[in-house]
Design a protein around this motif. Structure first.
Motif, short mmCIF file in Angstrom:
data_model
loop_
_atom_site.label_atom_id
_atom_site.label_comp_id
_atom_site.label_asym_id
_atom_site.label_seq_id
_atom_site.Cartn_x
_atom_site.Cartn_y
_atom_site.Cartn_z
N GLU A 263 0.81 -1.19 0.00
CA GLU A 263 0.00 0.00 0.00
C GLU A 263 0.86 1.25 0.00
O GLU A 263 0.47 2.30 -0.53
N ASP A 264 2.03 1.15 0.65
CA ASP A 264 2.90 2.32 0.76
C ASP A 264 3.64 2.63 -0.54
O ASP A 264 4.26 3.68 -0.67
N GLU A 267 0.73 6.22 -3.92
CA GLU A 267 0.18 7.39 -3.26
C GLU A 267 -1.33 7.32 -3.30
O GLU A 267 -1.92 7.33 -4.38
N ILE A 268 -1.98 7.21 -2.11
CA ILE A 268 -3.42 7.11 -2.02
C ILE A 268 -3.90 8.20 -1.07
O ILE A 268 -3.39 8.34 0.05
N ASP A 269 -4.96 8.94 -1.48
CA ASP A 269 -5.49 9.98 -0.61
C ASP A 269 -6.38 9.36 0.45
O ASP A 269 -6.70 8.17 0.42
N GLU A 270 -6.78 10.15 1.41
CA GLU A 270 -7.52 9.65 2.57
C GLU A 270 -8.89 9.11 2.16
O GLU A 270 -9.33 8.07 2.69
N LYS A 271 -9.58 9.76 1.25
CA LYS A 271 -10.91 9.31 0.83
C LYS A 271 -10.83 7.93 0.16
O LYS A 271 -11.65 7.04 0.44
N SER A 272 -9.82 7.78 -0.68
CA SER A 272 -9.65 6.49 -1.34
C SER A 272 -9.30 5.40 -0.34
O SER A 272 -9.75 4.25 -0.44
N ARG A 273 -8.47 5.76 0.68
CA ARG A 273 -8.11 4.76 1.68
C ARG A 273 -9.33 4.30 2.46
O ARG A 273 -9.49 3.11 2.76
N LEU A 276 -11.31 1.92 0.38
CA LEU A 276 -10.68 0.61 0.33
C LEU A 276 -10.92 -0.16 1.62
O LEU A 276 -11.21 -1.37 1.60
N ASP A 277 -10.82 0.53 2.76
CA ASP A 277 -11.06 -0.13 4.03
C ASP A 277 -12.50 -0.61 4.14
O ASP A 277 -12.77 -1.73 4.62
N GLU A 324 -18.91 3.93 2.06
CA GLU A 324 -18.19 3.72 0.80
C GLU A 324 -18.76 4.55 -0.32
O GLU A 324 -18.05 5.02 -1.22
#
Length: 326
Positions: A263-264, A267-273, A276-277, A324
Motif C-alpha cells: 500500500e505504501d 500514493e493514495i489519498d484519505e478518501k480512497s483509503r 478501500l477499508d 463507501e
C-alpha cells in the motif's frame, strides 16, 4: 391361279427388270443366290422368300431379297421370328439378320449377339467368308446359338458345355464369345458401382477439404488477431518502460526489495483509503455471513444465535456501504 413356287418367285424377282429390278447386277451372283435360298428353304421350310426396300446405316437404299420365318430351339422357349436380308454384294458380303420385334416378348438388353433393335451379329457373320459360308449354315449356327442363349429370355451361358472335341470350331467360338460378353457385362456393372462409390468418396473428400480450408482460414485470422494483440502489448510495455524512465522509480524499487508494504508503494489519498477499508470490511462480512449459513446448516449454532449475529453484521455492513458511497 395357284401362287408361284418359292423357286419361281425367286427367279422372277432376280431377273425382273425396271421398275422391279433388284440390286443384284451380276448374273452369276443371281444364280448363286437362287441356289443358296432354295437350299435354305428346303432345310427350313417355315421360311418364305420376299423382296423389299432396305435402308443401310449410311443412308443408301436398295432393293433386296429376304427370307422370313420362325426357328424353334426348344419346347420351353418361344419360337424366334427371323428375317434374313441378302446383301447386294452377297455372297462376298454377309447377310443382314434381324430378330423381329414383338412387344410381348422383348429382347433382353444384355444379349451378346442381338441388340434391342433386333440386329443380329453372331461370330459367324462377323467372320463371314465365302466360300465356305452360306445361308443354310448361318441359320443352323443361329439355331445352335439361340438354343444356348435365347434372345427372349435371360439365361447366361455356363462353362460346362459339351466337350470341345464334340462341337465344331464355330460353335465353340460362339459359346466363348457369349461367356466373354457376359463376363464383360458383369465387370462393367461392378465397375459402374465402384465408380459411384468413388464418386461419393470424392464428394466426401471435397467436403472435408472445404471444412479443413475454412478451419485453416479461421486459424490464420485468429493468429493475425493474436499477433496484433501481442504487438499492442509490446507497445504498452514500451510505454510503461518509458514512463518508468521518466518518473521516480524508487517506491517501486523499495516494493521489489520488500522494504515497504504494497500500500505504501502507491500514493493514495484519505478518501480512497477509507473506501478501500470499507470495501475490505464489506467483503469480510460477506465471508462471515457465508460461514454462519454453513454453520446453521450443520446445526453448529442455534437459530436464535444465528439471527442475532446476522442482524448485527447486516447493520454494520449497511453503514460500511453507506460510507463507501460517500
Amino acid at each position: 391361279m395357284a401362287p408361284p413356287s418359292p423357286k419361281e418367285f425367286i427367279e422372277t424377282a432376280l431377273f425382273a427388270t425396271n421398275p422391279y429390278a433388284l440390286s443384284y447386277s451380276d448374273s452369276e451372283q443371281k444364280w448363286l443366290i437362287l441356289r443358296h435360298l432354295l437350299s435354305l428353304l428346303q432345310e427350313y421350310p417355315s421360311f418364305r422368300p420376299s423382296t423389299g426396300r432396305f435402308l443401310h446405316n449410311d443412308g443408301n437404299e436398295v432393293n433386296l431379297l429376304c427370307a422370313s420365318g420362325y426357328v424353334h430351339v426348344s419346347n420351353s422357349t418361344p419360337s424366334i421370328p427371323l428375317t434374313i436380308w441378302l446383301h447386294e454384294n452377297y455372297p462376298h458380303k454377309a447377310p443382314l439378320v434381324f430378330v423381329s420385334l414383338d412387344p410381348m416378348t422383348p429382347i433382353h438388353r444384355h444379349h451378346p449377339f442381338v441388340d434391342t433393335s433386333g440386329a443380329t451379329t453372331p461370330p459367324y457373320i462377323l467372320t463371314w467368308k465365302y466360300p465356305p459360308c452360306n445361308l443354310s449354315d448361318l441359320l443352323h449356327n443361329l439355331v445352335q446359338l439361340f438354343s444356348h442363349d435365347h434372345p427372349f429370355s435371360y439365361s447366361p451361358p455356363t462353362s460346362s458345355f459339351t466337350h470341345p472335341s464334340l462341337v465344331s470350331r464355330k460353335e465353340a467360338l460362339d459359346r466363348l464369345v457369349g461367356m466373354l460378353y457376359y463376363d464383360m457385362v458383369a465387370l462393367q456393372a461392378s465397375t459402374v458401382e465402384e465408380i459411384e462409390e468413388l464418386s461419393l468418396l470424392q464428394d466426401n473428400l471435397k467436403k472435408r477439404d472445404r471444412f479443413t480450408t475454412s478451419m485453416i482460414l479461421e486459424m490464420e485470422q485468429e493468429w493475425m488477431k493474436l499477433k496484433e494483440r501481442s504487438n499492442n502489448w509490446a507497445e504498452e510495455a514500451d510505454r510503461l518502460v518509458n514512463w518508468l524512465k521518466v518518473n521516480d522509480r524508487r517506491p517501486l524499487m523499495a516494493l521489489a526489495a520488500g522494504d515497504v508494504e504494497i500500500e505504501d508503494a502507491f500514493e493514495i489519498d484519505e478518501k480512497s483509503r477509507v473506501k478501500l477499508d470499507c470495501s475490505a470490511a464489506d467483503s469480510a462480512i460477506d465471508d462471515v455471513l457465508y460461514k454462519l449459513d454453513k454453520a446453521l446448516e450443520l446445526e453448529a449454532v442455534s437459530f436464535d444465535s444465528y439471527i442475532k449475529q446476522v442482524r448485527s453484521l447486516a447493520r454494520e455492513q449497511f453503514f460500511l456501504r453507506a460510507s463507501e458511497m460517500n
